[in-house]
Design a protein around this motif. Sequence first.
Motif, PDB file in Angstrom:
ATOM      1  N   ASP A 150     -16.446  38.059  86.254  1.00 32.56           N
ATOM      2  CA  ASP A 150     -16.016  38.057  87.650  1.00 32.56           C
ATOM      3  C   ASP A 150     -16.995  37.347  88.578  1.00 32.56           C
ATOM      4  N   ARG A 200     -15.393  39.350  95.948  1.00 36.16           N
ATOM      5  CA  ARG A 200     -16.022  40.447  95.200  1.00 36.16           C
ATOM      6  C   ARG A 200     -16.487  41.575  96.105  1.00 36.16           C
ATOM      7  N   LYS A 234     -13.947  48.211  93.027  1.00 36.10           N
ATOM      8  CA  LYS A 234     -13.288  47.538  91.909  1.00 36.10           C
ATOM      9  C   LYS A 234     -11.783  47.390  92.173  1.00 36.10           C
ATOM     10  N   MET A 270      -9.728  39.219  83.918  1.00 37.08           N
ATOM     11  CA  MET A 270     -10.490  40.101  84.811  1.00 37.08           C
ATOM     12  C   MET A 270      -9.705  41.366  85.123  1.00 37.08           C
ATOM     13  N   LEU A 330     -12.464  44.265  85.060  1.00 32.99           N
ATOM     14  CA  LEU A 330     -13.694  43.604  85.509  1.00 32.99           C
ATOM     15  C   LEU A 330     -14.889  43.868  84.603  1.00 32.99           C
TER      16      LEU A 330
END
Length: 544
Positions: A297, A305, A309, A385, A390
Amino acid sequence: MEPRGERALHDILIEGGTVVDGTGSPGKLLDVAIDDGKVARLCKRSEARGAIRMNATGLIVCPGFIDIHSHSEFHLLANPLAESKIRQGVTTELVGNCGSSPAPAIGVARESLEDKAEFAEVRLDWVTMDEYLLRLSNLKISVNVATLVGASTLRQCVIGNSDTKAGEDELARMNQLLTDAMLQGGFGLSSGLIYAPGCFASTEELVCLASTSASLGGFYASHIRGECRALINAVEEAIRIGREAHSRVEISHHKAEGRPSWGTVGRTIAMIEEAREQGVDVSFDVYPYTASSTTLDTLLQPWAREGSKKEIIDRIKDPETRMRIIHEFVTPTESMEDIVTDTGWENINVVGLSSDAYRRYDNKTITEIAEAMGKDPAETALDIMVEEDLRAFAIFHDIAEDDVIMVIRHPLAAIGSDGEAEAPYGPSGKYATHPRAYGTFPRALRRYAIDKKLVPLEELIRRMTSWPAQRMGLQDRGILASGMAADIVVFDPEKIRDLATYEDSHRYPEGIEYVMVNGAVTIEHGEHTKERAGQVLRHKPNIA
């Protein structure tokens, strides 16, 4: 005193080997006597006796290797034998690098650490640094362990994962947590400035934290803000932090990633040399491979980001946001990493895949997976991802061998693996990994000292032993001398070599005959004895 004419009897005597003491001095034919877990003396042949005698004829006897850049925080809990590290001669690991430390484990930081613990199949049952170090000590492990305090972990404790400037009160809380962790044994501060939330920290925030660390005798280790197009600016920032915080600086795994940046390390090394002439104590470490590795990621730009999550995954799933992400994959910028642009999907292998949808593609490139599934590479990377929650890692084949040589030949370069203590069995054995976890130190010796003769063997051993000890502030390790801890490696210079490859990564090296940790024989004739004599090393802060 022993009676005149009698030879002293020691617990262990390593006899007949060539002693390379870790200072860079030429090797000498000497015996090494050990008592009570420490080196008693170095002596000429037949000057001492040993209750246990180890024949090192034709072998090199040197200090145990100190891995100044490790990520074994959770791996050691799952693999206390530290198989992949001890078998390559590593006797001490410095964990807590790249901004992420095992403690403090509060707030959002705890959520992040719980995710790592779950992946390693261990329990997160501590909060403070003291409790984590006690956990390791009670478990008993085969290597010595020291830790840094992660700036990203501190940020998560106080601010979370948001792109928010730290205010005075928040900085005060972060500094208090840092102080507490260092008083409990942390060796300094680390940062990971390509990762969230580290990428949201300002230079001023890092100077503030590094100043606190330095005031307690710690140092600042940084995965700098960019290793591709942003490399020059990132090194400038690291030097600035060292200058303004009056701190020792260790630039982690120094390299230039991506073809457009190859050769830039010549400029950055010159910058570091100039900074040292101006009084900034900065150095760097390096691993002997032309591929890097981190989470998949990190291909995402920082804005994508931010947050939890779930928030990140929801962004990736959203069609409009996904199109923006994909556009940015191929839109170069000088300010942040552009791994896809500079590396290419065909040079990115994905590892650690566990989902039903992608498990069969473990260690395949994004290009190979996309072709097999009939999809676009960018879409494939994003789908992985999401499907892997992730947790997928990637190996990026994006470093020039000439750059590795330039960095590794420099006397400021320590050797660090950037890897974990793994094993072919247990949680870490389920997936492919970067071969550096198994082969860093034997590979450096074999390839650059013995075969290519680019660095004298004694000098390279210095940069695996006394130099990292000096950078960390370890007083009793890194040199073979009377009174030092008996962390010792005995290897065959004719046979030592790494065997782990990108295709077959879980392979132990050859040529490491013996490894002693605090005087306990932990590797004997190349095999683990199951000894777990490693110590938790706690930094003793400077307090006026």
